[in-house]
Scaffold this motif. Structure first.
Motif, PDB file in Angstrom:
ATOM      1  N   GLN A 261       1.445  11.720 -10.218  1.00  0.00           N
ATOM      2  CA  GLN A 261       0.837  13.041 -10.176  1.00  0.00           C
ATOM      3  C   GLN A 261       1.883  14.136 -10.386  1.00  0.00           C
ATOM      4  O   GLN A 261       1.660  15.093 -11.133  1.00  0.00           O
ATOM      5  CB  GLN A 261       0.126  13.245  -8.835  1.00  0.00           C
ATOM      6  CG  GLN A 261      -1.156  12.419  -8.683  1.00  0.00           C
ATOM      7  CD  GLN A 261      -1.812  12.650  -7.342  1.00  0.00           C
ATOM      8  OE1 GLN A 261      -1.224  13.238  -6.433  1.00  0.00           O
ATOM      9  NE2 GLN A 261      -3.041  12.165  -7.197  1.00  0.00           N
TER      10      GLN A 261
ATOM     11  N   ARG B 251       1.611   6.580  -6.909  1.00  0.00           N
ATOM     12  CA  ARG B 251       0.536   7.492  -7.319  1.00  0.00           C
ATOM     13  C   ARG B 251       0.994   8.945  -7.210  1.00  0.00           C
ATOM     14  O   ARG B 251       0.736   9.766  -8.100  1.00  0.00           O
ATOM     15  CB  ARG B 251      -0.702   7.264  -6.442  1.00  0.00           C
ATOM     16  CG  ARG B 251      -1.921   8.059  -6.867  1.00  0.00           C
ATOM     17  CD  ARG B 251      -3.083   7.811  -5.928  1.00  0.00           C
ATOM     18  NE  ARG B 251      -2.774   8.249  -4.585  1.00  0.00           N
ATOM     19  CZ  ARG B 251      -2.870   9.520  -4.186  1.00  0.00           C
ATOM     20  NH1 ARG B 251      -3.261  10.457  -5.029  1.00  0.00           N
ATOM     21  NH2 ARG B 251      -2.584   9.846  -2.945  1.00  0.00           N
ATOM     22  N   GLN B 252       1.704   9.264  -6.118  1.00  0.00           N
ATOM     23  CA  GLN B 252       2.209  10.627  -5.950  1.00  0.00           C
ATOM     24  C   GLN B 252       3.246  10.967  -7.018  1.00  0.00           C
ATOM     25  O   GLN B 252       3.268  12.083  -7.546  1.00  0.00           O
ATOM     26  CB  GLN B 252       2.813  10.787  -4.550  1.00  0.00           C
ATOM     27  CG  GLN B 252       1.775  10.702  -3.428  1.00  0.00           C
ATOM     28  CD  GLN B 252       2.412  10.792  -2.060  1.00  0.00           C
ATOM     29  OE1 GLN B 252       3.636  10.855  -1.931  1.00  0.00           O
ATOM     30  NE2 GLN B 252       1.592  10.790  -1.011  1.00  0.00           N
TER      31      GLN B 252
ATOM     32  N   ARG C 162       0.833  -1.204   0.000  1.00  0.00           N
ATOM     33  CA  ARG C 162       0.000   0.000   0.000  1.00  0.00           C
ATOM     34  C   ARG C 162       0.875   1.265   0.000  1.00  0.00           C
ATOM     35  O   ARG C 162       0.553   2.248  -0.662  1.00  0.00           O
ATOM     36  CB  ARG C 162      -0.908  -0.012   1.223  1.00  0.00           C
ATOM     37  CG  ARG C 162      -2.025  -1.057   1.123  1.00  0.00           C
ATOM     38  CD  ARG C 162      -2.828  -1.115   2.405  1.00  0.00           C
ATOM     39  NE  ARG C 162      -3.929  -2.080   2.273  1.00  0.00           N
ATOM     40  CZ  ARG C 162      -4.705  -2.444   3.292  1.00  0.00           C
ATOM     41  NH1 ARG C 162      -4.489  -1.921   4.503  1.00  0.00           N
ATOM     42  NH2 ARG C 162      -5.676  -3.318   3.100  1.00  0.00           N
ATOM     43  N   HIS C 163       1.983   1.198   0.758  1.00  0.00           N
ATOM     44  CA  HIS C 163       2.875   2.347   0.798  1.00  0.00           C
ATOM     45  C   HIS C 163       3.486   2.605  -0.577  1.00  0.00           C
ATOM     46  O   HIS C 163       3.567   3.758  -1.034  1.00  0.00           O
ATOM     47  CB  HIS C 163       3.975   2.106   1.831  1.00  0.00           C
ATOM     48  CG  HIS C 163       4.978   3.229   1.925  1.00  0.00           C
ATOM     49  ND1 HIS C 163       4.656   4.459   2.467  1.00  0.00           N
ATOM     50  CD2 HIS C 163       6.288   3.301   1.534  1.00  0.00           C
ATOM     51  CE1 HIS C 163       5.717   5.251   2.400  1.00  0.00           C
ATOM     52  NE2 HIS C 163       6.714   4.577   1.845  1.00  0.00           N
ATOM     53  N   ARG C 164       3.934   1.527  -1.242  1.00  0.00           N
ATOM     54  CA  ARG C 164       4.515   1.671  -2.578  1.00  0.00           C
ATOM     55  C   ARG C 164       3.476   2.196  -3.573  1.00  0.00           C
ATOM     56  O   ARG C 164       3.780   3.012  -4.433  1.00  0.00           O
ATOM     57  CB  ARG C 164       5.048   0.330  -3.054  1.00  0.00           C
ATOM     58  CG  ARG C 164       6.319  -0.121  -2.344  1.00  0.00           C
ATOM     59  CD  ARG C 164       6.824  -1.429  -2.898  1.00  0.00           C
ATOM     60  NE  ARG C 164       7.149  -1.294  -4.303  1.00  0.00           N
ATOM     61  CZ  ARG C 164       7.475  -2.318  -5.073  1.00  0.00           C
ATOM     62  NH1 ARG C 164       7.517  -3.536  -4.574  1.00  0.00           N
ATOM     63  NH2 ARG C 164       7.765  -2.127  -6.341  1.00  0.00           N
ATOM     64  N   GLU C 165       2.235   1.706  -3.457  1.00  0.00           N
ATOM     65  CA  GLU C 165       1.182   2.155  -4.357  1.00  0.00           C
ATOM     66  C   GLU C 165       0.923   3.650  -4.194  1.00  0.00           C
ATOM     67  O   GLU C 165       0.762   4.375  -5.168  1.00  0.00           O
ATOM     68  CB  GLU C 165      -0.097   1.359  -4.077  1.00  0.00           C
ATOM     69  CG  GLU C 165      -1.251   1.703  -5.005  1.00  0.00           C
ATOM     70  CD  GLU C 165      -2.485   0.880  -4.719  1.00  0.00           C
ATOM     71  OE1 GLU C 165      -3.523   1.132  -5.338  1.00  0.00           O
ATOM     72  OE2 GLU C 165      -2.387  -0.025  -3.853  1.00  0.00           O
ATOM     73  N   GLU C 166       0.891   4.121  -2.919  1.00  0.00           N
ATOM     74  CA  GLU C 166       0.674   5.542  -2.656  1.00  0.00           C
ATOM     75  C   GLU C 166       1.833   6.370  -3.174  1.00  0.00           C
ATOM     76  O   GLU C 166       1.643   7.438  -3.773  1.00  0.00           O
ATOM     77  CB  GLU C 166       0.485   5.760  -1.145  1.00  0.00           C
ATOM     78  CG  GLU C 166       0.259   7.208  -0.740  1.00  0.00           C
ATOM     79  CD  GLU C 166      -1.015   7.791  -1.334  1.00  0.00           C
ATOM     80  OE1 GLU C 166      -1.100   9.027  -1.445  1.00  0.00           O
ATOM     81  OE2 GLU C 166      -1.923   6.999  -1.675  1.00  0.00           O
ATOM     82  N   SER C 167       3.072   5.882  -2.961  1.00  0.00           N
ATOM     83  CA  SER C 167       4.246   6.612  -3.444  1.00  0.00           C
ATOM     84  C   SER C 167       4.236   6.701  -4.967  1.00  0.00           C
ATOM     85  O   SER C 167       4.539   7.749  -5.537  1.00  0.00           O
ATOM     86  CB  SER C 167       5.528   5.916  -2.966  1.00  0.00           C
ATOM     87  OG  SER C 167       5.592   5.873  -1.575  1.00  0.00           O
TER      88      SER C 167
END
Length: 475
Positions: free
Chosen positions: A354, A350-351, A343-348
């Protein structure tokens, strides 16, 4: 007869070849808590590579499929999941991304041969159109029932098949429904001469990945061990009650024997004539009393031995249960840790996407302002290229479009090839890779052979003139 089954999933291109070929780097970094491989058994594995993939990695083959899809459909291969909204009903439909390479994991036997699996792959190609690229038989995976006992090794005989799931005539993927997959299970059992596993449409069971299956199996074994311990406790309680009853029966028999022995002695004193007979009875009674006196000790020893055996067995079962409880807890912690990292890698990611999109938009805006300072001829040439490249139906520049490019190459540049390179560079940020290549080809054609567009235009005008001059017949 052993049962077989096949589970098909999207191929993990980054790990599949390393896992199936047992590369040194893969074996050096493998997590033994999740997957145990005995390297002494690795030489027993077998692999087969199709001639279609010979000399190419899976990634290179995957990239070639992407090019094929563009050529056949004119669109880039859609690999990501997307949503489609019905404008009338507002209903959202989720559309899965294209997975051109898929991997099937097959349960097989120790003596399963590569020829049998190749025959299965041929049957699938004839029936469904999918093509096997790689086949790997693994005989070195498994686990120990008891890590301290090397004889408790339980092998996991299985095979991997990498499929090309694309139709190269249409550029689209093959569509297999649940009935097709069920039929594939039948073909597999026939090819491997094994019994078909029960259909999940009948059992309702869901497929578990290997690690999840092991954790579920360990939890089930812990529950079974606990139930067995409870059963042993009940049996021990029953045996203890039986021991008390047996002690009471021994005591009653001893009292009865004592009374009978006492009566025999009194009778002997009263009848001196028969003293020899009563002396013999007395001796027998004495021996009986001695044996009866030893009976409680013998019974107690027997009960003690049985209790010790039962307790030892119960301790062993508890140790086994504790071990699996520890393993389950460890797997659960590892799973939560991996889920958190994912989940942390997915959020990173995504950022980062962006941020990248913002930078691209800023660059486009800056480049637009920069291009606004160019001459009208240059701006017209750039806009013409972008318009042509984004038009999916257009294959060549029209004469007016080619003329716009030629005007720039003639008036704004001393060298036509140098001017073409400038236009190719300035249009790149506004186009995707396919569009840019399309525009690049036409720019070079104008720079090298603008007369082709003139001749094409003159021929077209000539044909139109002939059509206008044709005599018209009245009805």
């Amino acid at each position: 007869m052993a049962k077989t089954s096949i589970h098909i999933k999207p191929c993990n291109i980054g790990q599949s070849e390393a896992h199936n070929m047992r590369t040194k780097e893969y074996l050096a970094h493998i997590n033994a808590d999740k997957l145990y491989i005995r390297e002494d058994l690795t030489p027993d594995n077998h692999s087969w590579i199709s001639d279609q993939q010979r000399g190419l990695s899976l990634q290179q083959y995957y990239d070639n499929i992407g090019k094929m899809v563009k050529e056949k459909t004119g669109r880039a291969m859609q690999t990501k999941k997307r949503e489609r909204v019905n404008k009338k009903t507002g209903r959202v439909t989720k559309i899965a991304g294209c997975t051109p390479l898929r991997e099937g994991v097959i349960v097989c036997k120790q003596d399963t041969t590569m020829e049998q699996l190749e025959h299965f792959a041929e049957l699938c190609q004839q029936r469904f159109g999918i093509t096997a690229l790689q086949i790997h038989i693994h005989k070195d995976e498994g686990h120990y029932m008891d890590p301290q006992d090397i004889t408790s090794w339980k092998p996991n005989y299985h095979a991997h098949i990498i499929w090309n799931w694309m139709n190269h005539d249409t550029g689209k993927s093959y569509k297999l429904n649940s009935e097709d997959i069920s039929e594939m299970q039948d073909l597999l059992a026939q090819a491997l001469d094994m019994e078909r596993g029960e259909s999940k449409m009948l059992t309702g069971a869901q497929h578990l990945e290997r690690n999840d299956y092991i954790v579920a199996k360990q939890k089930r074994e812990v529950e079974e061990a606990k139930a067995k311990i409870m059963q042993l406790d009940k049996e021990n309680e029953t045996k203890a009650k039986q021991s008390i009853v047996l002690d009471q029966e021994i005591a009653d028999k001893q009292q009865k024997a004592n009374r009978e022995n006492g009566n025999a002695i009194l009778s002997g004193l009263a009848n001196l004539a028969g003293k020899g007979k009563y002396a013999q009875l007395e001796a027998e009674n004495t021996e009986m009393k001695r044996q009866v006196a030893l009976l409680p000790t013998m019974v107690a020893q027997e009960v003690e031995q049985r209790m010790a055996l039962v307790l030892a067995q119960r301790d062993e079962e508890r140790q086994h249960a504790d071990y699996w409880e520890t393993q389950c807890a460890l797997h659960e912690r590892n799973y939560k840790s991996l889920l958190s990292k994912s989940r942390h890698r997915e959020e990173s990611l995504r950022q980062e996407i962006q941020q990248r999109d913002q930078i691209i938009e800023m660059m486009k805006a800056g480049l637009t302002d920069f291009l606004g300072q160019f001459t009208a001829v240059c701006q017209n040439a750039i806009k013409t290229i972008i318009q042509f490249a984004r038009d999916t139906k257009a294959q060549f520049f029209t004469f007016s479009q080619a003329s716009a490019i030629n005007d720039f190459l003639t008036t704004e540049s001393h060298d036509r090839r140098s001017g073409a390179s400038i236009l190719i560079t300035f249009t790149r940020p506004f186009l995707n890779l396919f569009e840019h290549e399309k525009g690049k080809t036409e720019i070079k054609n104008v720079a090298d052979n603008f007369n082709w567009y003139k001749e094409r235009q003159e021929q077209k005008q000539k044909q139109q003139e002939e059509v206008r001059n044709r005599p018209r017949f009245k009805r």
